[in-house]
Motif scaffolding. Structure first.
Motif, mmCIF file in Angstrom:
data_model
loop_
_atom_site.group_PDB
_atom_site.id
_atom_site.type_symbol
_atom_site.label_atom_id
_atom_site.label_comp_id
_atom_site.label_asym_id
_atom_site.label_seq_id
_atom_site.Cartn_x
_atom_site.Cartn_y
_atom_site.Cartn_z
ATOM 1 N N ILE A 57 38.406 90.496 121.532
ATOM 2 C CA ILE A 57 37.449 90.071 120.999
ATOM 3 C C ILE A 57 37.673 90.424 119.487
ATOM 4 N N ALA A 58 36.987 89.671 118.796
ATOM 5 C CA ALA A 58 37.106 89.527 117.414
ATOM 6 C C ALA A 58 35.811 89.285 116.530
ATOM 7 N N ASN A 59 35.596 89.870 115.494
ATOM 8 C CA ASN A 59 34.174 89.588 114.781
ATOM 9 C C ASN A 59 33.166 90.024 115.515
ATOM 10 N N PHE A 60 33.073 90.957 116.101
ATOM 11 C CA PHE A 60 31.766 91.137 117.209
ATOM 12 C C PHE A 60 30.728 91.553 116.368
ATOM 13 N N ASP A 61 30.579 91.626 115.164
ATOM 14 C CA ASP A 61 29.338 91.952 114.320
ATOM 15 C C ASP A 61 28.230 91.197 114.650
ATOM 16 N N ASP A 62 28.758 90.059 115.151
ATOM 17 C CA ASP A 62 27.489 89.003 115.592
ATOM 18 C C ASP A 62 26.646 89.926 116.766
ATOM 19 N N LEU A 63 26.784 90.777 117.157
ATOM 20 C CA LEU A 63 26.246 91.536 118.070
ATOM 21 C C LEU A 63 25.026 92.388 117.356
ATOM 22 N N ASP A 64 25.464 92.950 116.296
ATOM 23 C CA ASP A 64 24.412 94.000 115.632
ATOM 24 C C ASP A 64 23.144 93.444 115.241
ATOM 25 N N PRO A 65 22.674 92.278 114.881
ATOM 26 C CA PRO A 65 21.251 91.827 114.632
ATOM 27 C C PRO A 65 20.615 91.759 116.054
ATOM 28 N N LEU A 66 21.348 91.209 116.902
ATOM 29 C CA LEU A 66 20.617 91.183 118.518
ATOM 30 C C LEU A 66 20.190 92.569 118.944
ATOM 31 N N SER A 67 21.079 93.545 118.787
ATOM 32 C CA SER A 67 21.073 94.860 119.326
ATOM 33 C C SER A 67 19.900 95.646 118.623
ATOM 34 N N ALA A 68 19.363 95.101 117.213
ATOM 35 C CA ALA A 68 18.428 95.615 116.498
ATOM 36 C C ALA A 68 17.027 95.231 116.850
ATOM 37 N N GLU A 69 16.939 93.926 117.579
ATOM 38 C CA GLU A 69 15.539 93.465 117.843
ATOM 39 C C GLU A 69 15.038 94.271 119.065
ATOM 40 N N PRO A 70 13.752 94.602 118.846
ATOM 41 C CA PRO A 70 12.911 95.518 119.776
ATOM 42 C C PRO A 70 12.756 94.684 120.955
ATOM 43 N N ASP A 71 12.866 93.333 121.118
ATOM 44 C CA ASP A 71 12.425 92.889 122.319
ATOM 45 C C ASP A 71 13.718 92.200 123.041
ATOM 46 N N VAL A 72 14.855 92.534 122.739
ATOM 47 C CA VAL A 72 16.258 92.154 123.280
ATOM 48 C C VAL A 72 16.664 93.422 123.926
ATOM 49 N N ALA A 73 17.166 92.954 125.013
ATOM 50 C CA ALA A 73 18.034 93.873 125.743
ATOM 51 C C ALA A 73 19.558 93.315 125.860
ATOM 52 N N LEU A 74 20.360 94.171 124.826
ATOM 53 C CA LEU A 74 21.645 93.554 124.648
ATOM 54 C C LEU A 74 22.725 94.092 125.641
ATOM 55 N N SER A 75 23.477 93.469 126.541
ATOM 56 C CA SER A 75 24.365 94.252 127.160
ATOM 57 C C SER A 75 25.725 93.668 126.993
ATOM 58 N N VAL A 76 26.800 94.569 126.914
ATOM 59 C CA VAL A 76 28.327 94.101 126.780
ATOM 60 C C VAL A 76 28.697 94.405 128.286
ATOM 61 N N ILE A 77 29.351 93.183 128.800
ATOM 62 C CA ILE A 77 29.671 92.950 130.162
ATOM 63 C C ILE A 77 31.352 93.363 130.067
ATOM 64 N N GLN A 78 31.530 94.520 130.750
ATOM 65 C CA GLN A 78 32.912 95.282 130.853
ATOM 66 C C GLN A 78 33.679 94.376 131.761
ATOM 67 N N PRO A 79 35.058 94.057 131.707
ATOM 68 C CA PRO A 79 35.868 93.385 132.698
ATOM 69 C C PRO A 79 35.601 93.930 134.110
ATOM 70 N N GLY A 80 35.792 92.941 134.950
ATOM 71 C CA GLY A 80 35.471 93.511 136.254
ATOM 72 C C GLY A 80 34.010 93.432 136.674
ATOM 73 N N GLN A 81 33.013 93.300 135.852
ATOM 74 C CA GLN A 81 31.473 93.362 136.040
ATOM 75 C C GLN A 81 31.097 91.796 136.031
ATOM 76 N N PRO A 82 30.336 91.438 136.834
ATOM 77 C CA PRO A 82 29.702 90.082 137.052
ATOM 78 C C PRO A 82 28.843 89.886 135.652
ATOM 79 N N LEU A 83 28.494 88.601 135.213
ATOM 80 C CA LEU A 83 27.487 88.468 134.402
ATOM 81 C C LEU A 83 26.067 88.438 135.171
ATOM 82 N N PRO A 84 25.148 89.191 134.946
ATOM 83 C CA PRO A 84 23.965 89.361 135.361
ATOM 84 C C PRO A 84 23.210 87.897 135.759
#
Length: 476
Positions: free
Chosen positions: A259-286
């Motif tokens: 993974i590279a330049n993952f700072d694209d995630l920061d603005p989403l994680s700051a949104e109060p109505d957004v539940a941001l999940s980083v899916i780790q290897p071996g886990q399915p996408l919800p």
């Protein structure tokens, strides 16, 4: 120069805080890191690239980032090799063993960049890399003591008390360093303290007794607002914070191996109505997601295979069939197409592969690197993407953002989008348009850039309150 007793002790954050604090005193300040290893990079004013941590530190100084703030950048592509960037320009690829032999040849570039910054600044705040006590790597070193000795820059060690063993790491660093390197040491800072700092008082005398009187220059408590600042390393994604409970918008990011330049995630994680999940290897996408964000990668073909190995390709197709949206950024955009080809082996062994087939585009990775900053975000990629979906107008309010369609692609139904623009979601209007398309009528969230600036000011206050800044200035 701040050097760590280990990795992830908080050097980057303390340097950013010092940069902002000293700048507020009216000094001309510049950050400098001789060598960085990170796939989270930023485009500079010269059109080169440096580690994103140094770009944040430049922002703390109130100046645009320059290639001279991080003259050597290593961008890992495999477990044993990296792309080597020298003064902002790609030099080539090197294995770890080859790079060990190459390091001494890079010292002139490091010293040249350092001299340029010294000429324009009152104070240069230097950040080491990894651990100061890696004496097995001391020969030819340009990142820590090799640089400090060559430039006679005074060094302050940073120890992380949160991980435990900070006394042993400080005393052990002193014990391992050769006499010449010890002459650069002027003190130490304890970082990430939780609880009553007076409990550390007896340890100060103990450390002094074993380090020829090395003084403590501050005990900095844990800084909660670090979460409001862009993270430097992908280690921040290993144990992500729990998704915001009850938030109506659910966004997931598959944790790619490169993974590279993952700072694209920061603005989403700051949104109060957004539940941001980083899916780790071996886990399915919800199965209840509104948006899947495919991030950037330093090795598109390798991470495309990694994506499939986790079964995420099947999960993603199911998500789209249920009406979910997808946004691919940079390598994530390339993966969404029909094919990805790397005929010259730019990012790994030469080869090609079928993409995920959600966008009608094809990508060929070539030797020319695109580095460009602009009003919508920055581009940092090797590859050209073409096809019927490229240039198609984006849906809803996104269609009104000038120039956006020209930087990416959209499926005809508007549910799958891709672009080469990192930092796109830092722009409040763009982020609001994207999220409003998922949930019409939502209230606009916080101004992201304002939040970052406020966090930098709070960090400067934190540094001034807990570090002996006058003593650090005297050392400089």
């Amino acid at each position: 120069m701040l050097q760590g007793t280990g990795s992830d002790v908080g050097k980057s954050l303390l340097v950013a805080g010092l940069c902002r604090a000293l700048t507020r005193q009216g000094l001309t300040v510049r950050p400098f890191k001789p060598q960085n290893m990170s796939n989270n990079a930023a485009v500079t004013v010269e059109g080169g690239e440096i580690g994103r941590a140094q770009a944040l530190q430049a922002r703390a100084c109130g100046v645009p980032p320059s290639v001279h703030m991080n003259p050597v950048l290593l961008k890992p592509q495999t477990d044993v090799g990296s792309q080597v960037v020298v003064q902002g320009t790609v030099w080539g690829n090197a294995s770890a063993r080859d790079y060990t032999r190459l390091k001494p040849d890079l010292m002139p570039a490091v010293l040249d960049s350092f001299a340029r910054l010294r000429a324009e600044a009152d104070v240069v705040v230097v950040e080491g890399a990894g651990s100061a006590s890696e004496v097995n790597l001391r020969a030819g070193d340009i990142a820590n003591m090799g640089f400090a000795v060559a430039t006679q820059t005074p060094v302050v060690l940073v120890g992380d008390i949160d991980r435990g063993g900070v006394l042993a790491s400080l005393v052990g660093t002193w014990a391992l360093l050769p006499a010449e390197d010890r002459t650069t040491l002027r003190g130490y800072v304890i970082n990430k303290f939780r609880g009553d700092p007076s409990l550390f008082d007896p340890a100060v005398a103990m450390i002094a007794a074993h380090t020829a009187g090395l003084p403590c220059l501050g005990v900095a408590p844990w800084f909660d607002r670090a979460r409001d600042l862009p993270a430097e390393d992908a280690v921040a994604l290993e144990a992500p914070a729990a998704a915001r409970a009850g938030a109506p918008l659910k966004v997931a990011v598959p944790r790619l191996s490169r993974i590279a330049n993952f700072d694209d995630l920061d603005p989403l994680s700051a949104e109060p109505d957004v539940a941001l999940s980083v899916i780790q290897p071996g886990q399915p996408l919800p199965g209840d997601l509104d948006l899947v964000l495919l991030p950037g990668s330093k090795a598109t073909l390798a991470d495309l295979a990694f994506f499939r190995a986790q079964g995420w390709d099947v999960d993603l197709l199911g998500h789209v069939r249920r009406g979910g949206a997808v946004l691919g950024v940079c390598a994530g955009y390339q993966m969404l197409g029909r094919t990805v080809a790397d005929p010259d082996g730019i990012e790994g062994p030469p080869g090609s592969a079928e993409g995920l087939g959600l966008l009608d585009v094809d990508t060929v990775i070539g030797p020319t690197k695109t580095l460009r900053d602009g009003p919508l975000g920055y581009e940092m990629h090797m590859g050209v993407t073409q096809g019927p979906d490229a240039g198609r107008p984006w849906p809803g309010a996104l269609a009104g953002i000038d120039g956006l369609a020209a930087k990416g692609a959209a499926r005809a139904d508007g549910r799958v989008l891709g672009c080469y623009l990192h930092g796109l979601l830092n722009r409040d209007a763009t982020r609001a348009a994207l999220l409003s398309g998922l949930r019409p009528g939502r209230e606009t969230g916080p101004a992201f850039e304002t939040r970052v600036e406020a966090a930098l000011d709070a960090l400067a206050d934190h540094v001034v309150a807990h570090l002996n800044v006058p003593a650090l200035l005297d050392l400089a």
